[in-house]
Design a protein around this motif. Structure first.
Motif, short mmCIF file in Angstrom:
data_model
loop_
_atom_site.label_atom_id
_atom_site.label_comp_id
_atom_site.label_asym_id
_atom_site.label_seq_id
_atom_site.Cartn_x
_atom_site.Cartn_y
_atom_site.Cartn_z
N THR A 25 6.75 2.75 8.05
CA THR A 25 7.78 3.33 7.20
C THR A 25 7.28 3.39 5.77
N TRP A 26 7.95 4.21 4.98
CA TRP A 26 7.52 4.35 3.59
C TRP A 26 7.63 3.03 2.85
N ASP A 27 8.70 2.25 3.15
CA ASP A 27 8.88 0.98 2.44
C ASP A 27 7.70 0.04 2.67
N SER A 28 7.09 0.11 3.87
CA SER A 28 5.94 -0.76 4.13
C SER A 28 4.75 -0.41 3.27
N TYR A 29 4.66 0.87 2.83
CA TYR A 29 3.54 1.28 1.99
C TYR A 29 3.82 1.02 0.50
N CYS A 30 5.06 0.83 0.17
CA CYS A 30 5.42 0.61 -1.24
C CYS A 30 5.39 -0.86 -1.63
N THR A 31 5.33 -1.76 -0.65
CA THR A 31 5.36 -3.18 -0.95
C THR A 31 3.99 -3.63 -1.41
N ASP A 51 -10.60 -14.98 -3.53
CA ASP A 51 -9.81 -15.14 -2.32
C ASP A 51 -8.32 -14.96 -2.57
N GLU A 52 -7.91 -14.83 -3.83
CA GLU A 52 -6.51 -14.61 -4.14
C GLU A 52 -6.16 -13.13 -4.28
N PHE A 53 -7.17 -12.26 -4.25
CA PHE A 53 -6.91 -10.84 -4.43
C PHE A 53 -6.32 -10.26 -3.15
N THR A 54 -5.21 -9.56 -3.28
CA THR A 54 -4.55 -8.92 -2.15
C THR A 54 -4.65 -7.41 -2.33
N PRO A 55 -5.36 -6.71 -1.43
CA PRO A 55 -5.47 -5.25 -1.58
C PRO A 55 -4.11 -4.58 -1.50
N LYS A 56 -3.95 -3.52 -2.29
CA LYS A 56 -2.70 -2.78 -2.29
C LYS A 56 -2.59 -1.91 -1.04
N SER A 57 -1.36 -1.57 -0.70
CA SER A 57 -1.16 -0.62 0.39
C SER A 57 -1.62 0.75 -0.07
N PRO A 58 -2.30 1.50 0.81
CA PRO A 58 -2.81 2.82 0.42
C PRO A 58 -1.68 3.81 0.21
N ILE A 59 -2.00 4.86 -0.53
CA ILE A 59 -1.03 5.92 -0.81
C ILE A 59 -1.06 6.92 0.35
#
Length: 461
Positions: free
Chosen positions: A455-461, A81-89
């Motif tokens: 925005t791109w920044d939202s995908y890099c976080t 439950d602590e795993f946070t999926p990464k933002s997709p490329i």
């Protein structure tokens, strides 16, 4: 002297948030500070930190087991439950209506900036241990092709035996030639004097706009006129029965006096289609496909929403390195994840390793296809239908986090071609806007332009 004072001030100052001060008011160290302190100062420490950032998890010789490594923050072990999926490329692109550098210079500038960030993020994934590094490792002698011993006699017998069941098929649309392919007799009805021919679906593919068939843009004309060129020099009409896009197979019925019917029990290696990314379907898969079609008149498959490469196909040097660092030598490396798929929502990314499907250790894509076809047959045998969803249990190793998870993947049962769409987003900056964003007055009334949060920044976080 002054340089030493600055170093002491940086490490001991509480105003900068450092972890060097003592006392009860000391700020807790972040994982990065813990790794920095453990990996050590100086040139060797900097080298170890660079290797850590590149995905090569450095392990101290003093760490004797994994529990000690986890206590030092070198191997992450978190609860499910602590795993946070990464933002997709997301790959940026310029819409056609704005693809004019002269009229929209800001759009081109914004695209160039976003493309640099996209390549940087993609490069970070490709620096993971599971993917070949750049520059590539030197190939070992085991990876290079070697000359084989002469096999003329045995090869001649195999060719002559297979030639009795191989025929040529040609297709046309409105009198215009379309394609030529080879086919195999797989079934013969003595009473009706009709046979079933298995061939490649390329025979009726009328449009192939891209080399990547995973985009799902190929067009098949099932009304194409098909001619079967028989072994005695005569011809007969081929009547369309069925085609399957994923395995690139097609079935046709033909009226003829008969010929040798081939069995796929090891006497045929497989079916090659040089027109479609040099695809190859081995006989073990062909046998299951023919069996499914004969019983259910369809060849279903499970749409996983991912593309893979087998670890076994990598250079032995690369495999040895993976085993030495992570004790991994089998599995499928994720090559691409389809946007909006369940796999993407579960946090599976490029470079992750799928080790097990439904508890089975899978080493090659052939093993995966055989397992998936068996699961489809069980689904139909139990009264299931096409276009339904079922769950597949998978064990995934997240390469960047160094973390292993068991998750349930929801997949579609379908006999259509699977589409794996790359995630993209448009660059729509126009004159008067900055290269890094959009002006609200330009995008407020246009639903085709990206929303503010895209925005791109939202995908890099």
């Amino acid at each position: 002297m002054g340089k030493g004072k600055r170093r002491r001030g940086k490490r001991g100052s509480s105003s900068e948030g450092g972890g060097g001060g003592g006392g009860r008011g000391r700020t807790p160290e972040s994982p990065r500070q813990i790794r920095r302190r453990h990996l050590g100062p100086g040139r060797r420490g900097r080298q170890r930190r660079r290797e850590f950032r590149r995905g090569r998890r450095w392990r101290s010789p003093k760490l004797e087991d994994e529990s000690v490594a986890q206590s030092h923050g070198l191997t992450k072990a978190v609860e499910e439950d602590e795993f946070t999926p990464k933002s997709p490329i997301n790959m940026p692109y310029i819409p056609d209506e704005l693809n004019d550098p002269t009229a929209y210079p800001a759009t081109l500038a914004a695209f160039n900036e976003a493309h640099v960030k996209y390549k940087a993020k993609l490069g970070r994934r490709y620096r993971l241990f599971s993917l070949p590094s750049q520059p590539k490792l030197a190939s070992s002698c085991l990876f290079n092709h070697r000359h084989i011993l002469p096999i003329r006699e045995s090869a001649q017998k195999a060719v002559l035996h297979a030639a009795k069941s191989i025929i040529r098929l040609s297709s046309s649309v409105d009198g215009k030639p379309l394609a030529n392919c080879c086919g195999l007799w797989i079934k013969w009805d003595e009473e009706s004097k009709t046979g079933i021919v298995l061939t490649t679906a390329h025979l009726i593919r009328s449009n192939h706009p891209t080399e990547n068939h995973w985009e799902g843009r190929d067009v098949y004309n099932i009304k194409s006129k098909v001619i079967v060129h028989l072994l005695d020099g005569n011809t007969a009409d081929g009547h369309y029965l069925y085609h399957q896009e994923h395995y690139d197979l097609a079935f046709f019925k033909c009226d003829d006096d008969g010929g040798s019917v081939i069995d796929l029990d090891g006497k045929v290696v497989g079916l090659v289609n040089k027109h479609l990314e040099k695809s190859f379907v081995p006989s073990s898969i062909l046998d299951k496909c023919v069996d499914l079609w004969c019983k259910f008149r369809c060849i279903p498959q499970l749409h996983l929403g991912m593309k893979f490469i087998s670890i076994k196909l990598l250079d032995p040097i690369h495999i040895e390195k993976m085993w030495r660092m992570y004790k991994i030598e089998d599995g499928l490396i994720v090559k691409e994840v389809s946007k909006e798929s369940h796999a993407e929502k579960l946090g599976i990314c490029l470079g992750d390793i799928i080790e097990r499907f439904n508890g089975e250790l899978i080493s090659t894509t052939v093993e995966l296809e055989k397992m998936l076809l068996g699961r489809c047959r069980d689904h139909l045998d139990q009264g299931g239908h096409l276009n339904e969803k079922i769950n597949i249990s998978i064990q995934v190793f997240h390469a960047e986090e160094g973390l292993r998870r068991n998750i349930n993947l929801s997949v579609d049962v379908s006999d259509g071609g699977e589409v794996v769409n790359r995630r993209t987003y448009p660059i729509t900056a126009i004159e008067g806007t900055s290269a890094s964003g959009q002006s609200s007055q330009n995008v407020a009334d246009d639903p085709c332009l990206p929303r503010r949060e895209r925005t791109w920044d939202s995908y890099c976080t």
